[in-house]
Design a protein around this motif. Structure first.
Motif, PDB file in Angstrom:
ATOM      1  N   PRO A 345     -47.835  18.321  -1.204  1.00 40.93           N
ATOM      2  CA  PRO A 345     -48.769  18.983  -0.078  1.00 40.93           C
ATOM      3  C   PRO A 345     -49.128  20.598  -0.657  1.00 40.93           C
ATOM      4  O   PRO A 345     -48.545  21.427   0.004  1.00 40.93           O
ATOM      5  CB  PRO A 345     -47.512  19.117   1.128  1.00 40.93           C
ATOM      6  N   TYR A 346     -49.728  20.488  -1.427  1.00 38.13           N
ATOM      7  CA  TYR A 346     -50.023  21.880  -2.280  1.00 38.13           C
ATOM      8  C   TYR A 346     -51.426  22.197  -1.850  1.00 38.13           C
ATOM      9  O   TYR A 346     -52.499  21.718  -1.280  1.00 38.13           O
ATOM     10  CB  TYR A 346     -50.363  21.537  -3.510  1.00 38.13           C
ATOM     11  N   THR A 347     -51.870  23.607  -1.851  1.00 33.77           N
ATOM     12  CA  THR A 347     -53.161  24.184  -1.412  1.00 33.77           C
ATOM     13  C   THR A 347     -53.079  25.261  -2.350  1.00 33.77           C
ATOM     14  O   THR A 347     -52.278  25.915  -2.749  1.00 33.77           O
ATOM     15  CB  THR A 347     -53.314  24.370   0.042  1.00 33.77           C
ATOM     16  N   VAL A 348     -54.530  25.699  -2.549  1.00 37.28           N
ATOM     17  CA  VAL A 348     -54.797  26.935  -3.295  1.00 37.28           C
ATOM     18  C   VAL A 348     -55.300  27.795  -2.566  1.00 37.28           C
ATOM     19  O   VAL A 348     -56.383  27.472  -2.005  1.00 37.28           O
ATOM     20  CB  VAL A 348     -55.521  26.553  -4.747  1.00 37.28           C
ATOM     21  N   GLY A 349     -54.793  29.137  -2.337  1.00 36.57           N
ATOM     22  CA  GLY A 349     -55.736  30.147  -1.498  1.00 36.57           C
ATOM     23  C   GLY A 349     -56.213  31.067  -2.390  1.00 36.57           C
ATOM     24  O   GLY A 349     -56.153  31.227  -3.637  1.00 36.57           O
ATOM     25  N   TYR A 350     -57.025  32.030  -1.793  1.00 36.26           N
ATOM     26  CA  TYR A 350     -57.798  33.265  -2.519  1.00 36.26           C
ATOM     27  C   TYR A 350     -57.466  34.420  -1.768  1.00 36.26           C
ATOM     28  O   TYR A 350     -57.806  34.524  -0.504  1.00 36.26           O
ATOM     29  CB  TYR A 350     -59.254  32.990  -2.804  1.00 36.26           C
ATOM     30  N   GLY A 351     -57.207  35.400  -2.472  1.00 34.41           N
ATOM     31  CA  GLY A 351     -57.024  36.704  -1.713  1.00 34.41           C
ATOM     32  C   GLY A 351     -57.057  37.930  -2.765  1.00 34.41           C
ATOM     33  O   GLY A 351     -57.083  37.552  -4.117  1.00 34.41           O
ATOM     34  N   MET A 352     -56.727  39.107  -2.241  1.00 34.98           N
ATOM     35  CA  MET A 352     -56.765  40.269  -3.078  1.00 34.98           C
ATOM     36  C   MET A 352     -56.178  41.327  -2.128  1.00 34.98           C
ATOM     37  O   MET A 352     -56.090  41.388  -0.870  1.00 34.98           O
ATOM     38  CB  MET A 352     -58.102  40.880  -3.712  1.00 34.98           C
ATOM     39  N   THR A 353     -55.600  42.154  -2.866  1.00 34.69           N
ATOM     40  CA  THR A 353     -54.690  43.271  -2.182  1.00 34.69           C
ATOM     41  C   THR A 353     -55.694  43.977  -1.121  1.00 34.69           C
ATOM     42  O   THR A 353     -55.250  44.212   0.079  1.00 34.69           O
ATOM     43  CB  THR A 353     -54.343  44.513  -3.065  1.00 34.69           C
ATOM     44  N   GLU A 354     -57.035  43.925  -1.309  1.00 34.56           N
ATOM     45  CA  GLU A 354     -58.068  44.938  -0.356  1.00 34.56           C
ATOM     46  C   GLU A 354     -58.414  44.159   0.592  1.00 34.56           C
ATOM     47  O   GLU A 354     -58.989  44.734   1.620  1.00 34.56           O
ATOM     48  CB  GLU A 354     -59.160  45.077  -1.529  1.00 34.56           C
ATOM     49  N   CYS A 355     -57.912  43.012   0.814  1.00 33.59           N
ATOM     50  CA  CYS A 355     -58.033  42.190   2.031  1.00 33.59           C
ATOM     51  C   CYS A 355     -56.957  41.816   2.565  1.00 33.59           C
ATOM     52  O   CYS A 355     -56.862  40.694   3.689  1.00 33.59           O
ATOM     53  CB  CYS A 355     -58.717  40.935   1.788  1.00 33.59           C
ATOM     54  N   ALA A 356     -55.691  42.389   2.294  1.00 33.55           N
ATOM     55  CA  ALA A 356     -54.321  42.216   2.845  1.00 33.55           C
ATOM     56  C   ALA A 356     -53.712  40.933   3.185  1.00 33.55           C
ATOM     57  O   ALA A 356     -52.741  40.788   3.829  1.00 33.55           O
ATOM     58  CB  ALA A 356     -54.536  42.727   4.511  1.00 33.55           C
ATOM     59  N   PRO A 357     -53.657  39.790   2.194  1.00 28.08           N
ATOM     60  CA  PRO A 357     -54.608  39.983   1.332  1.00 28.08           C
ATOM     61  C   PRO A 357     -55.755  38.610   1.475  1.00 28.08           C
ATOM     62  O   PRO A 357     -56.525  38.443   0.539  1.00 28.08           O
ATOM     63  CB  PRO A 357     -53.690  39.375   0.107  1.00 28.08           C
ATOM     64  N   LEU A 358     -55.457  37.977   2.338  1.00 30.26           N
ATOM     65  CA  LEU A 358     -56.250  36.405   2.315  1.00 30.26           C
ATOM     66  C   LEU A 358     -57.739  36.557   2.534  1.00 30.26           C
ATOM     67  O   LEU A 358     -58.138  37.351   3.519  1.00 30.26           O
ATOM     68  CB  LEU A 358     -55.575  35.464   3.460  1.00 30.26           C
ATOM     69  N   ILE A 359     -58.332  35.871   1.910  1.00 33.22           N
ATOM     70  CA  ILE A 359     -59.929  35.763   2.011  1.00 33.22           C
ATOM     71  C   ILE A 359     -60.278  34.250   2.171  1.00 33.22           C
ATOM     72  O   ILE A 359     -61.114  33.874   3.059  1.00 33.22           O
ATOM     73  CB  ILE A 359     -60.620  35.957   0.706  1.00 33.22           C
ATOM     74  N   SER A 360     -59.613  33.289   1.790  1.00 32.30           N
ATOM     75  CA  SER A 360     -60.059  31.986   2.037  1.00 32.30           C
ATOM     76  C   SER A 360     -58.758  31.013   1.845  1.00 32.30           C
ATOM     77  O   SER A 360     -57.785  31.287   1.189  1.00 32.30           O
ATOM     78  CB  SER A 360     -61.090  31.357   0.907  1.00 32.30           C
ATOM     79  N   TYR A 361     -58.653  29.912   2.529  1.00 28.12           N
ATOM     80  CA  TYR A 361     -57.636  28.886   2.552  1.00 28.12           C
ATOM     81  C   TYR A 361     -57.952  27.769   3.508  1.00 28.12           C
ATOM     82  O   TYR A 361     -58.832  27.851   4.280  1.00 28.12           O
ATOM     83  CB  TYR A 361     -56.245  29.762   3.245  1.00 28.12           C
ATOM     84  N   ARG A 362     -57.391  26.734   3.103  1.00 31.41           N
ATOM     85  CA  ARG A 362     -57.418  25.452   3.711  1.00 31.41           C
ATOM     86  C   ARG A 362     -55.915  24.635   3.661  1.00 31.41           C
ATOM     87  O   ARG A 362     -55.514  24.684   2.614  1.00 31.41           O
ATOM     88  CB  ARG A 362     -58.483  24.669   3.120  1.00 31.41           C
ATOM     89  N   ILE A 363     -55.556  24.310   5.133  1.00 25.12           N
ATOM     90  CA  ILE A 363     -54.540  23.583   4.852  1.00 25.12           C
ATOM     91  C   ILE A 363     -54.377  22.432   3.836  1.00 25.12           C
ATOM     92  O   ILE A 363     -55.541  21.743   3.677  1.00 25.12           O
ATOM     93  CB  ILE A 363     -53.992  23.119   6.418  1.00 25.12           C
ATOM     94  N   TRP A 364     -53.218  22.046   3.290  1.00 29.19           N
ATOM     95  CA  TRP A 364     -53.389  20.962   2.118  1.00 29.19           C
ATOM     96  C   TRP A 364     -53.861  19.770   2.415  1.00 29.19           C
ATOM     97  O   TRP A 364     -54.473  19.119   1.299  1.00 29.19           O
ATOM     98  CB  TRP A 364     -51.799  21.069   1.641  1.00 29.19           C
ATOM     99  N   ASN A 365     -53.657  19.105   3.697  1.00 26.30           N
ATOM    100  CA  ASN A 365     -54.275  17.622   3.769  1.00 26.30           C
ATOM    101  C   ASN A 365     -55.833  17.583   4.048  1.00 26.30           C
ATOM    102  O   ASN A 365     -56.588  16.758   4.087  1.00 26.30           O
ATOM    103  CB  ASN A 365     -53.791  17.159   4.821  1.00 26.30           C
TER     104      ASN A 365
END
Length: 548
Positions: A345-365
């Motif tokens: 049940p893994y997922t890889v998100g993307y973010g950066m400090t400047e976005c507090a941090p989350l930019i993109s995400y999707r639930i593992w399934n």
């Protein structure tokens, strides 16, 4: 938008006697005790003359008291300035002064190395381990601390309860946090985040990764870094969960034993850690010749093997994991293929400090392999290219999660945004028709090949890192030649009986194997072996600038 302090207040009221912040095998605070300590610190701030909007710096290792200090500043209307404890003493003093902080909370051993004369605005330094005064510019601050218990008792003669709490939830557009992206001493970049930036991330977590009272979270990431701060602290506490701070380097043995004991419901980590899990627990099994043959000739055999690996790994992680969230760097494609096959049940998100941090995400399934999810609600993400689905371009973002700018650094702030207000991430990627974001690499890392082709070193490194004995690598351009710097697994080499001469003979084989998988314009012309691991950032990304 619901203010995160409102969610925190609700968590305090609902879980007054429930564990909130705990040091693994150390101090434990219930939500009621957290609120009580917050109130006492606020009494101190008032007596010390701290005004709303004043800065409070916090430089300490992960701990329950770290969390109490953080929320105490928020509740007081002050701006919290978390600093990584790994920063040099000179950087701690410089950033504390640059942020114009008036109070510094620090671990005793950290402050012992800091020159207080380099922080002329500091009125008091307080131990993050005991809340005792370590330094006071004037007697008034020691007196203010000494009078806290008396003033608290006088203010709440019938006792302090959840009914006494009303946390401020207005002014969501104001700055609540300054987070420095590095410990360099020149032109610091302090990311200014608003209450709404934090709130948007908390809301996303509560909707997409719901927690309930009694859920346990193991905190292993640096709390002064936005990924750990948000998803191993702020959002879980605002959801009523119980946090355990590991408080030590998460080596494989330490991490596994703590996971077994705490049995958390989710694990936040970096790809480097999970790639090590792949190399140690999955690859040795699926690479056996007999297993490879059986997976090809017997229908369902691969699914059987993957099922056993799935069960073994989740049991090793404590047995209660609902999701494994990775961020900070791309995940090795080969490792990801097997994680998917094993239905982890893994997922890889993307973010950066400047976005507090989350930019993109999707639930593992629902997560699409090789991607880093889809843009989160409230974030407008675009690819700066003529054909975003096929032509790589810079990832740019706007929305309520995006920073206000860099503190006292107008030049860096102006350079960070496009003319129409989008934050320039510095990352390159594409976005498919369904909104899935695929990162290709950092724009400043991209190598321009002799024939004009773009070469993304991260893609080459994924192939190099899959080779036997390679722990990690950095691909660079040197005089228009592509070179791979590698750090090898010394224990594995020793176990294989490989001496220095055998290693020298192995390197050309490694390069040949890698180059077979690469187009002509991106082939590696040399491999250099390093004696020590690469220097890392707090989020375990390699400090590439050191190896150009």
């Amino acid at each position: 938008m619901k203010h995160y302090l409102q969610s925190f207040q609700e968590s305090v009221a609902a879980g007054w006697n429930e564990k909130a912040l705990c040091d693994f095998h150390g101090e434990e605070f219930t939500y009621g005790e957290v609120a009580t300590n917050i109130e006492k610190l606020n009494i101190f701030y008032e007596a010390a003359g701290l005004k709303k909007g004043s800065k409070i710096a916090l430089c300490a290792k992960n701990s329950a008291r770290w969390g109490i200090v953080f929320f105490s500043a928020n509740v007081a209307g002050a701006i919290i300035v978390p600093l990584l404890p790994d920063f040099t003493p000179e950087a701690v003093a410089n950033l504390t002064d640059h942020s114009e902080s008036e109070i510094l909370f620090a671990d005793d051993d950290i402050f012992a190395k800091v020159n207080v004369e380099k922080m002329p605005l500091i009125k008091a330094v307080i131990s993050c381990r005991s809340f005792k005064i370590l330094y006071a510019k004037d007697d008034i601050y020691q007196q203010a601390m000494d009078s806290v218990s008396e003033k608290f008792a006088a203010k709440y003669p019938l006792g302090f309860t959840a009914a006494n709490i009303t946390y401020p939830t207005d002014k969501v557009k104001e700055i609540c946090l300054i987070n420095y992206t590095s410990g360099t001493t020149s032109a610091p970049k302090g990311v200014m985040l608003r209450y709404e930036s934090i709130s948007s991330n908390v809301i996303f977590g509560q909707v997409n990764l719901p927690l309930v009272k009694g859920d346990k979270i193991l905190s292993i990431l640096p709390m002064a870094h936005m990924f750990g701060m948000m998803f191993e602290f702020i959002y879980p506490v605002c959801s009523g969960a119980t946090l355990y701070y590991l408080g030590k380097t998460p080596t494989a043995s330490v991490l596994l034993s703590s996971l077994q004991e705490i049995k958390p419901i989710q694990l936040l980590t970096v790809p480097l850690v999970m790639e090590k899990v792949y190399k140690s627990s999955i690859k040795p099994v699926v690479s056996k010749p007999i297993i490879k043959v059986l997976m090809k000739i017997i229908p369902g055999f691969k699914a059987l093997i993957c099922g056993k690996i799935h069960d073994k790994l989740l049991t090793a992680f404590g047995g209660n994991l609902r999701t494994i969230i990775m961020g900070g760097a791309p995940l090795n494609p080969e490792a990801e293929d097997w994680f998917k096959a094993c239905k982890l049940p893994y997922t890889v998100g993307y973010g950066m400090t400047e976005c507090a941090p989350l930019i993109s995400y999707r639930i593992w399934n629902e997560y699409v392999p090789k991607s880093c999810g889809v843009p989160v609600p409230g974030a407008d993400v675009r690819i700066d290219s003529a054909d975003p689905e096929h032509e790589v371009g810079e990832i740019q973002i706007t929305g309520c999660n995006v920073m206000e700018g860099y503190y006292k650094n107008e030049e860096a702030t102006k350079a960070a945004f496009t003319e129409d207000g989008y934050l320039k991430s510095g990352d390159l990627g594409i976005m498919d028709k369904n909104g899935n974001l695929f990162i290709k690499g950092r724009s400043k890392n991209m190598i321009l090949a002799a024939n004009g082709q773009n070469v993304y070193p991260e893609e080459l490194e994924a192939i190099v890192n899959n080779q036997p004995y390679v722990v990690e690598s950095v691909v660079i351009s040197r005089e228009s030649r592509i070179v791979a710097l590698v750090y090898l697994d010394e224990k594995a080499l020793k176990d294989a009986g490989m001496d220095a001469e055998a290693v020298d003979a192995y390197i050309p084989q490694l390069m040949a194997t890698v180059n077979k998988q690469l187009p002509s314009y991106s082939k590696i012309v040399a491999v250099e072996v390093r004696d020590t691991p690469f220097e890392k950032t707090p989020k375990m990304s390699i400090k590439r600038f050191m190896y150009k």
